[in-house]
Design a protein around this motif. Structure first.
Motif, short mmCIF file in Angstrom:
data_model
loop_
_atom_site.label_atom_id
_atom_site.label_comp_id
_atom_site.label_asym_id
_atom_site.label_seq_id
_atom_site.Cartn_x
_atom_site.Cartn_y
_atom_site.Cartn_z
N MET A 1 0.72 -1.11 0.20
CA MET A 1 -0.08 -0.04 0.07
C MET A 1 0.88 1.24 0.04
O MET A 1 1.74 1.43 0.79
N ILE A 27 -7.82 4.90 2.52
CA ILE A 27 -7.33 4.10 1.71
C ILE A 27 -8.01 3.96 0.26
O ILE A 27 -9.55 3.72 0.29
N GLU A 29 -8.52 2.00 -2.38
CA GLU A 29 -8.33 0.82 -2.98
C GLU A 29 -7.94 0.38 -4.33
O GLU A 29 -7.06 -0.12 -4.68
N GLN A 33 -3.35 3.08 -2.48
CA GLN A 33 -2.79 4.14 -1.67
C GLN A 33 -3.41 5.02 -0.86
O GLN A 33 -4.73 5.07 -0.62
N VAL A 34 -2.68 5.42 0.49
CA VAL A 34 -3.44 6.11 1.40
C VAL A 34 -3.50 7.55 0.99
O VAL A 34 -2.48 8.05 0.56
N TYR A 96 -7.38 -2.33 6.16
CA TYR A 96 -6.78 -1.20 6.78
C TYR A 96 -5.97 -1.71 8.15
O TYR A 96 -4.98 -1.26 8.46
N SER A 99 -2.30 -2.88 6.64
CA SER A 99 -1.36 -1.77 6.22
C SER A 99 -1.19 -0.72 7.20
O SER A 99 -0.30 0.29 7.10
#
Length: 132
Positions: A1, A27, A29, A33-34, A96, A99
């Motif tokens: 991620m 996030i 999906e 990436q966050v 979540y 990551s």
């Protein structure tokens, strides 16, 4: 991620310049990436912060909590909150959870970590007791 640069940038501004009271991260999906979903102005309250977390979706959040010690010293603690409500999708909770540690390492300066599955687990009383 992956972690979007904006996440680190906004966190540094919160930590060093106190530009924000809180930051909510989401996030994405599809992009894996966050990203920053929302920032709170320094004047906003803890209630404003909790209201900005969705009731049935996971989020990461950082909250800059100001308090006064028993010795009457003004202090602040940066909280990292992993918000994972029971009503959110299992897949989302898993993403979540898996990551979290990597994301947290990107944000240097977090002092207290909190895991919450419902609002009572991150009430102001909990925050106060964990801060001191």
């Amino acid at each position: 991620m992956a972690v979007h640069d904006d996440c680190k940038l906004k966190f540094l501004e919160l930590k060093a310049k106190r530009t924000y009271r809180f930051i909510v991260f989401k996030i994405e999906e599809k992009q894996k990436q966050v990203v920053v979903e929302k920032v709170g102005e320094p004047t906003q309250s803890y209630e404003d912060f909790t209201a900005s977390l969705p009731a049935d979706e996971c989020r990461y959040a950082v909250y800059d909590f100001d308090f006064v010690t028993e010795e009457n010293c003004q202090k602040s603690r940066i909280f990292f909150i992993a918000w994972s409500p029971d009503t959110s999708r299992v897949r989302s909770k898993m993403i979540y959870a898996s990551s979290k540690d990597r994301f947290k390492r990107e944000l240097d300066g977090i002092q207290v970590e909190l895991q919450a599955t419902d609002p009572t687990e991150m009430g102001l009383d909990v925050i106060r007791s964990r801060a001191s």
